[in-house]
Motif scaffolding. Structure first.
Motif, mmCIF file in Angstrom:
data_model
loop_
_atom_site.group_PDB
_atom_site.id
_atom_site.type_symbol
_atom_site.label_atom_id
_atom_site.label_comp_id
_atom_site.label_asym_id
_atom_site.label_seq_id
_atom_site.Cartn_x
_atom_site.Cartn_y
_atom_site.Cartn_z
ATOM 1 N N VAL A 166 0.849 -1.185 0.000
ATOM 2 C CA VAL A 166 0.000 0.000 0.000
ATOM 3 C C VAL A 166 0.888 1.240 0.000
ATOM 4 C CG1 VAL A 166 -1.621 1.358 1.383
ATOM 5 C CG2 VAL A 166 -1.957 -1.114 1.124
ATOM 6 N N ASN A 181 1.625 1.579 -6.005
ATOM 7 C CA ASN A 181 1.388 0.148 -5.801
ATOM 8 C C ASN A 181 1.539 -0.595 -7.121
ATOM 9 O OD1 ASN A 181 -1.055 -1.996 -6.092
ATOM 10 N ND2 ASN A 181 -0.092 -2.171 -4.091
ATOM 11 N N GLY A 225 -2.317 -9.223 -6.598
ATOM 12 C CA GLY A 225 -2.503 -7.778 -6.577
ATOM 13 C C GLY A 225 -3.806 -7.420 -7.247
ATOM 14 N N ASN A 267 -4.989 1.223 -4.016
ATOM 15 C CA ASN A 267 -4.739 0.402 -2.829
ATOM 16 C C ASN A 267 -5.912 -0.485 -2.434
ATOM 17 O OD1 ASN A 267 -2.045 1.443 -2.329
ATOM 18 N ND2 ASN A 267 -3.021 3.342 -1.654
ATOM 19 N N GLU A 319 -6.039 -3.868 -2.672
ATOM 20 C CA GLU A 319 -5.467 -5.002 -1.930
ATOM 21 C C GLU A 319 -6.440 -6.177 -1.774
ATOM 22 O OE1 GLU A 319 -1.910 -4.999 -0.183
ATOM 23 O OE2 GLU A 319 -2.097 -4.088 -2.159
ATOM 24 N N HIS A 321 -5.850 -9.846 -0.221
ATOM 25 C CA HIS A 321 -5.862 -10.129 1.214
ATOM 26 C C HIS A 321 -7.277 -10.257 1.783
ATOM 27 C CE1 HIS A 321 -1.570 -9.713 1.284
ATOM 28 N NE2 HIS A 321 -1.650 -8.508 0.761
#
Length: 263
Positions: free
Chosen positions: A71, A108, A140, A152, A154, A157
């Motif tokens: 990030v 990023n 990503g 960002n 993300e 995750h």
């Protein structure tokens, strides 16, 4: 003869590659140069490699864009899932600008790939919500709405079935668990179906090195959303980083030209 073309650097877990970028074509203006990422990939060690990399192109004097797998907010790195934890809290813009003597802008890595694909590649001209995913060491993601980056995201995750998504569905997970394409596709199906349910995108774009073999696994997915391989593939990060740097410099120049007050 000097060139003001921006320079794109893609910093990853195994390699660091860069070259001047022709923004009219969305491609490298010269053959890229690649260095192996050192085992101790601290910000200072990477900055030294960037200096050496840029020295290979002395005629290129434009701004430099750099991808980081974490990030990035206002040039500061806030996470380090797959890189040295010394990156957390590092003002990478300031560090790399001081080390290289160039205007450096950090972004990023997946966001850079998303910018490249929406400007030059598989998502060019597409409206609505495009989600670009890069399947590699991790997963990503880039959110682009009507061509505008929402940074960002993300999405690698996300917790799915009690697991961090990228630990199950990344290309590294495929290799580590010795999965067949069909076995991996079942994990990808679960991942992309979850993204569909959460965000209702108009298009998925799948990048990363494994996208070269997209014919082996994308046809195995059953989704409501169109899903296509990335066009720029492994060049997307460096091209997108250069584009990001050039546009950041344009914004900076515009800001400097604004009047400070009305008469």
């Amino acid at each position: 003869m000097s060139s003001s073309q921006p320079f794109g650097i893609d910093f990853g877990g195994t390699g660091i590659k860069g070259a001047p970028v022709d923004l009219s074509r969305g491609d490298f203006a010269n053959e890229r140069v690649r260095f192996k990422t050192p085992h101790k990939s601290t910000p200072r060690a990477i900055a030294d490699i960037f200096v050496e990399l840029l020295a290979a192109f002395p005629a290129c004097t434009g701004p430099v864009g750099v991808t980081v797998p974490g990030v990035v907010r206002h040039g500061v790195v806030h996470t380090a899932a797959n890189i040295d934890r010394a990156w957390i809290g590092t003002d990478a813009d300031a560090l790399f600008t001081a080390a290289t003597g160039r205007d450096v802008h950090v972004v990023n890595d997946a966001d850079a790939a998303g910018l490249a694909e929406v400007r030059y590649g598989a998502a060019r001209g597409r409206r609505g919500l495009v989600i670009v995913t890069t399947l590699g060491t991790g997963i990503g993601s880039a959110f682009l709405y009507d061509g505008v980056l929402i940074p960002n995201s993300e999405l690698g995750h996300l917790e799915i079935d009690g697991h961090d998504a990228e630990t199950r569905a990344s290309n590294r997970a495929r290799e580590k668990d010795n999965l067949s394409w069909h076995e991996w596709a079942k994990r990808l199906q679960r991942y992309y179906r979850t993204l569909e349910q959460l965000f209702s995108p108009d298009l998925f774009v799948v990048g990363g090195g494994v996208s070269k073999q997209s014919a082996q696994f994308l046809p195995l997915l059953d989704l409501d959303t169109e899903i296509v391989p990335a066009t720029l593939r492994n060049n997307a990060g460096a091209v997108g980083a250069a584009l990001y740097a050039a546009e950041a410099e344009m914004v900076r120049g515009t800001d400097r030209g604004l009047p400070t007050s009305s008469p």
